[in-house]
Structure formats: C-alpha cells, structure tokens
Design an enzyme around this catalytic site. Structure first.
Site, PDB file in Angstrom:
ATOM      1  N   LYS A   1      15.989 -24.484  18.663  1.00 40.67           N
ATOM      2  CA  LYS A   1      16.327 -25.444  17.604  1.00 40.67           C
ATOM      3  C   LYS A   1      17.841 -25.634  17.450  1.00 40.67           C
ATOM      4  O   LYS A   1      18.296 -26.736  17.149  1.00 40.67           O
ATOM      5  CB  LYS A   1      15.704 -25.011  16.277  1.00 40.67           C
ATOM      6  CG  LYS A   1      14.194 -25.185  16.286  1.00 40.67           C
ATOM      7  CD  LYS A   1      13.547 -24.768  14.989  1.00 40.67           C
ATOM      8  CE  LYS A   1      12.031 -24.834  15.165  1.00 40.67           C
ATOM      9  NZ  LYS A   1      11.289 -24.451  13.984  1.00 40.67           N
TER      10      LYS A   1
ATOM     11  N   GLY B   1      14.569 -13.038   6.429  1.00 43.09           N
ATOM     12  CA  GLY B   1      14.759 -13.595   7.773  1.00 43.09           C
ATOM     13  C   GLY B   1      15.927 -14.569   7.786  1.00 43.09           C
ATOM     14  O   GLY B   1      16.162 -15.282   6.796  1.00 43.09           O
TER      15      GLY B   1
ATOM     16  N   GLY C   1      16.805 -16.491  10.899  1.00 45.18           N
ATOM     17  CA  GLY C   1      16.794 -17.131  12.222  1.00 45.18           C
ATOM     18  C   GLY C   1      16.819 -18.651  12.102  1.00 45.18           C
ATOM     19  O   GLY C   1      17.186 -19.204  11.054  1.00 45.18           O
ATOM     20  N   GLY C   2      16.405 -19.320  13.163  1.00 47.61           N
ATOM     21  CA  GLY C   2      16.435 -20.779  13.221  1.00 47.61           C
ATOM     22  C   GLY C   2      15.586 -21.430  12.148  1.00 47.61           C
ATOM     23  O   GLY C   2      15.981 -22.451  11.577  1.00 47.61           O
ATOM     24  N   ALA C   3      14.427 -20.843  11.848  1.00 48.45           N
ATOM     25  CA  ALA C   3      13.544 -21.453  10.841  1.00 48.45           C
ATOM     26  C   ALA C   3      14.233 -21.457   9.479  1.00 48.45           C
ATOM     27  O   ALA C   3      14.153 -22.434   8.728  1.00 48.45           O
ATOM     28  CB  ALA C   3      12.220 -20.694  10.770  1.00 48.45           C
TER      29      ALA C   3
ATOM     30  N   ARG D   1      17.065  -8.153   8.588  1.00 49.80           N
ATOM     31  CA  ARG D   1      17.235  -6.871   9.302  1.00 49.80           C
ATOM     32  C   ARG D   1      18.673  -6.726   9.769  1.00 49.80           C
ATOM     33  O   ARG D   1      19.324  -5.717   9.511  1.00 49.80           O
ATOM     34  CB  ARG D   1      16.251  -6.843  10.478  1.00 49.80           C
ATOM     35  CG  ARG D   1      16.349  -5.638  11.355  1.00 49.80           C
ATOM     36  CD  ARG D   1      15.292  -5.672  12.418  1.00 49.80           C
ATOM     37  NE  ARG D   1      15.447  -6.818  13.341  1.00 49.80           N
ATOM     38  CZ  ARG D   1      14.633  -7.082  14.353  1.00 49.80           C
ATOM     39  NH1 ARG D   1      13.582  -6.311  14.557  1.00 49.80           N
ATOM     40  NH2 ARG D   1      14.853  -8.123  15.138  1.00 49.80           N
TER      41      ARG D   1
ATOM     42  N   GLY E   1       1.586 -19.776   7.235  1.00 48.47           N
ATOM     43  CA  GLY E   1       2.379 -20.965   7.524  1.00 48.47           C
ATOM     44  C   GLY E   1       1.646 -22.102   8.216  1.00 48.47           C
ATOM     45  O   GLY E   1       2.289 -23.039   8.705  1.00 48.47           O
TER      46      GLY E   1
HETATM   47  P1  NDP Z   1      14.252 -16.601  15.344  1.00 45.87           P
HETATM   48  O1  NDP Z   1      13.937 -15.896  16.605  1.00 45.87           O
HETATM   49  O2  NDP Z   1      15.383 -17.549  15.271  1.00 45.87           O
HETATM   50  O3  NDP Z   1      14.513 -15.507  14.173  1.00 45.87           O
HETATM   51  C1  NDP Z   1      13.657 -14.399  14.043  1.00 45.87           C
HETATM   52  C2  NDP Z   1      13.909 -13.720  12.709  1.00 45.87           C
HETATM   53  O4  NDP Z   1      12.932 -12.688  12.557  1.00 45.87           O
HETATM   54  C3  NDP Z   1      15.272 -13.029  12.594  1.00 45.87           C
HETATM   55  O5  NDP Z   1      15.689 -13.088  11.246  1.00 45.87           O
HETATM   56  C4  NDP Z   1      14.930 -11.591  12.998  1.00 45.87           C
HETATM   57  O6  NDP Z   1      15.804 -10.625  12.484  1.00 45.87           O
HETATM   58  C5  NDP Z   1      13.580 -11.446  12.342  1.00 45.87           C
HETATM   59  N1  NDP Z   1      12.736 -10.387  12.901  1.00 45.87           N
HETATM   60  C6  NDP Z   1      12.070 -10.399  14.074  1.00 45.87           C
HETATM   61  N2  NDP Z   1      11.363  -9.260  14.220  1.00 45.87           N
HETATM   62  C7  NDP Z   1      11.592  -8.518  13.102  1.00 45.87           C
HETATM   63  C8  NDP Z   1      11.134  -7.254  12.662  1.00 45.87           C
HETATM   64  N3  NDP Z   1      10.310  -6.510  13.394  1.00 45.87           N
HETATM   65  N4  NDP Z   1      11.546  -6.791  11.468  1.00 45.87           N
HETATM   66  C9  NDP Z   1      12.382  -7.561  10.707  1.00 45.87           C
HETATM   67  N5  NDP Z   1      12.859  -8.773  11.065  1.00 45.87           N
HETATM   68  C10 NDP Z   1      12.448  -9.243  12.256  1.00 45.87           C
HETATM   69  O7  NDP Z   1      12.883 -17.321  14.942  1.00 45.87           O
HETATM   70  P2  NDP Z   1      12.683 -18.551  13.940  1.00 45.87           P
HETATM   71  O8  NDP Z   1      13.517 -18.320  12.736  1.00 45.87           O
HETATM   72  O9  NDP Z   1      12.826 -19.849  14.635  1.00 45.87           O
HETATM   73  O10 NDP Z   1      11.150 -18.407  13.571  1.00 45.87           O
HETATM   74  C11 NDP Z   1      10.690 -17.306  12.793  1.00 45.87           C
HETATM   75  C12 NDP Z   1       9.193 -17.381  12.649  1.00 45.87           C
HETATM   76  O11 NDP Z   1       8.830 -18.492  11.854  1.00 45.87           O
HETATM   77  C13 NDP Z   1       8.489 -17.535  14.001  1.00 45.87           C
HETATM   78  O12 NDP Z   1       7.433 -16.612  14.065  1.00 45.87           O
HETATM   79  C14 NDP Z   1       7.967 -18.951  13.980  1.00 45.87           C
HETATM   80  O13 NDP Z   1       6.744 -19.068  14.674  1.00 45.87           O
HETATM   81  C15 NDP Z   1       7.772 -19.186  12.477  1.00 45.87           C
HETATM   82  N6  NDP Z   1       7.877 -20.613  12.165  1.00 45.87           N
HETATM   83  C16 NDP Z   1       6.785 -21.241  11.624  1.00 45.87           C
HETATM   84  C17 NDP Z   1       6.839 -22.575  11.332  1.00 45.87           C
HETATM   85  C18 NDP Z   1       5.631 -23.222  10.728  1.00 45.87           C
HETATM   86  O14 NDP Z   1       5.589 -24.467  10.708  1.00 45.87           O
HETATM   87  N7  NDP Z   1       4.674 -22.468  10.237  1.00 45.87           N
HETATM   88  C19 NDP Z   1       8.024 -23.399  11.574  1.00 45.87           C
HETATM   89  C20 NDP Z   1       9.147 -22.621  12.094  1.00 45.87           C
HETATM   90  C21 NDP Z   1       9.033 -21.287  12.398  1.00 45.87           C
HETATM   91  P3  NDP Z   1      17.152 -10.213  13.274  1.00 45.87           P
HETATM   92  O15 NDP Z   1      18.154 -11.288  12.952  1.00 45.87           O
HETATM   93  O16 NDP Z   1      17.508  -8.901  12.696  1.00 45.87           O
HETATM   94  O17 NDP Z   1      16.806 -10.147  14.730  1.00 45.87           O
END
Ligand code: NDP
Length: 266
Positions: free
Chosen positions: A63, A123, A125-127, A148, A230
């Site tokens: 994204k 969280g 990340g990109g979302a 995290r 979601g």
């Molecule tokens: P990213 O890979 O950009 O970010 C992942 C995030 O998850 C980071 O904040 C990461 O923390 C955290 N994370 C991953 N594993 C762990 C863990 N074991 N413990 C704690 N934190 C963890 O992903 P996105 O932000 O793009 O997407 C996140 C989720 O949202 C995905 O599963 C995606 O499928 C879902 N999503 C759903 C949508 C919907 O329409 N329902 C739309 C968009 C996303 P760290 O920074 O520390 O690595």
C-alpha cells in the site's frame, strides 16, 4: 471487458474477486476481477495497466509503494500516505485512493457512534495509515495508538496528532479497541497491558476468520459483549473502490447480502 484485480503478496485467499463479481452482477456491469500475486509490485502494476487493466486494489505489503507511484491522489489517500485503489482515467493518468478508512468507519457505525468513544488502535502498519484519518474525522473523545515496535506507534502518533501509548502502560478503560495488527492470522494476541473491558466496550479485529479470532475471544473473556471481525470492513472498502471505479455505489442491501454469503462460505 473491464478488467480489475487485487495485487499483493499473498493474495491467494483474497475474497475481493467474489465481492466485486457479486456487485457487478447485481448492477448489470460486465467485468473480470482477478488476483495478481507478485514480488515485483511496480512492474506487475505497470504491466497490468499497459495491457488495458482498468483498476487495481492493492493489499499487503504494497500500500505504501502504491502511494509512491506517480499518480493523482485523493485527499484521503494523501492523508493516509498509503493507497489501496488505483485506476487509469481516459487520458491514461493514474489515480490513487484509500478506501480502508471509510470501510472500517461504515462497518463500525453498524455497532456504535464513534464520535464519543475513546479509541485504542493496536498496530501501526499500512492498514493503520488508512484507518487513523477516517476515525479521527469522527471526533472520538480520545485516540491512542500502541504497537509492538514502539517507534512506529510514536511516528504515526506524531504524524496524525494522536496519542502514543506503550504496550506496558496501563491500557484499561478504552471504549473501542481496534486490532489492526496481523497477529490474529498467526493465532496470537498482540501483547497489551489490559486486564478488563467494560460490557459496553467494542473489540474490532481487522482480520477475519471462519471462527472468532483469538483477539475477539480474548476481548470477550475480558468482558466485551461486542466483538467483531474485519469481514464487514472488507466488504465496505470494496464497495467504496467499486464506486470510485465505476461511479455506482452498491446499495446497503447488496453489501449486507454479500457479507452474509461470505460469512457462510468462510
Ligand atoms: P503490516 O504488515 O503493514 O503491519 C502489521 C502490523 O501488525 C504491525 O503493526 C506489526 O507490528 C503488527 N504485528 C504483526 N504480528 C504481530 C504480533 N505477533 N504481535 C503484535 N503485533 C504484531 O500489515 P497491514 O497494516 O497492512 O495489515 C494488518 C492486518 O490488517 C492484516 O492482517 C490485514 O489482512 C488486515 N487488514 C484488513 C482489512 C479489511 O478490510 N478487513 C483491510 C486492511 C488490512 P510491528 O510494527 O511491531 O512489526
């Protein structure tokens, strides 16, 4: 025939083709919506549009790369600095939008009025980039983010003028917990220091699964009555992309119907 696709890695389990084909069929629009799994986002994206593709949805992990493309960005895409919807106009100019934020807001509004809620977003990340500006517009009473990797939460908090918290802080007392981590995909909980939730609290997991996610089960055990996954967000963000591309917003009834169909088929 109009061609659309979702591009990302992985995309094999994406439900987007089913959603868009359902909307198109119901609205009498002919289109093909496929999946593109790639490790080379930019070349795959260029190739798709060069071969006549009309629009792309972009999913993890691309994204932010999609936002970096030379495109006209909508205001909400500029705010998020992440794009999940791309399309070419008649003159061959690329456009970029982000529909994740409106997707989660519309889904959450089925359960609550966000405007008076204190929100903890877990969280960074990109979302989260798409979600934060849209939730902020709803004027919650408090808006905090925790992650995290603490630095990422601090960066987003500074960028969007919200409050950064640390996973070890006492995080009890929020009305709305949103899990935008991918942790539930691995059946694990993001580590946060919370030991109780009010009955009226809402726990929302951006991940969806056949069974309630580990995050939903955890929140239920801590006292939250409303625990949501979601899937509704997925349908709402898809409907918004569909409307951006084709100028026709699938009615609430159609969104409800496809949500039910997907829920049964998960
Ligand atoms: P990213 O890979 O950009 O970010 C992942 C995030 O998850 C980071 O904040 C990461 O923390 C955290 N994370 C991953 N594993 C762990 C863990 N074991 N413990 C704690 N934190 C963890 O992903 P996105 O932000 O793009 O997407 C996140 C989720 O949202 C995905 O599963 C995606 O499928 C879902 N999503 C759903 C949508 C919907 O329409 N329902 C739309 C968009 C996303 P760290 O920074 O520390 O690595």
């Amino acid at each position: 025939m109009l061609r659309f696709a979702v591009i990302g890695n992985p995309v094999e389990h994406s439900l987007s083709p089913q959603i868009h084909h359902y909307f198109a069929e119901q609205l009498g629009i002919e289109l093909i919506y496929s999946k593109i799994e790639t490790t080379h986002f930019e070349s795959a994206c260029n190739g798709f549009f060069l071969e006549g593709g009309a629009g792309l949805n972009v999913t993890i992990p691309y994204k932010q790369q999609a936002f970096a493309l030379d495109a006209n960005h909508t205001a909400r895409c500029n705010a998020a600095k992440a794009a999940n919807t791309l399309w070419l106009d008649k003159n061959g100019k690329l456009h970029a939008d982000n529909t994740d934020g409106v997707g989660i807001v519309r889904d959450l509004q089925k359960y609550t009025d966000i405007s008076d809620k204190s929100i903890l977003l877990i969280g960074a990340g990109g979302a989260s980039r798409g979600i934060i500006p849209a939730l902020k517009q709803q004027r919650p009473s408090r808006f905090s983010i925790v992650n995290r990797s603490a630095m990422k939460a601090i960066e987003l908090a500074n960028e969007f003028s919200i409050e950064a918290r640390h996973v070890d802080d006492d995080l009890n007392g929020y009305d709305l917990l949103i899990n935008s981590t991918s942790a539930s995909l691995d059946f694990v909980l993001p580590s946060v220091n919370i030991d109780y939730l009010d009955e009226g609290a809402i726990a929302y997991d951006c991940v969806y699964h056949r069974e309630p996610t580990v995050f939903m089960l955890w929140a239920q055990k801590l006292g939250a009555k409303t625990c949501v996954d979601g899937l509704g967000m997925l349908v709402e963000q898809a409907a918004e992309s569909f409307s951006v591309w084709l100028g026709s917003m699938p009615a609430p009834e159609l969104r409800k119907n496809i949500l039910q169909k997907l829920r049964v088929g998960l």
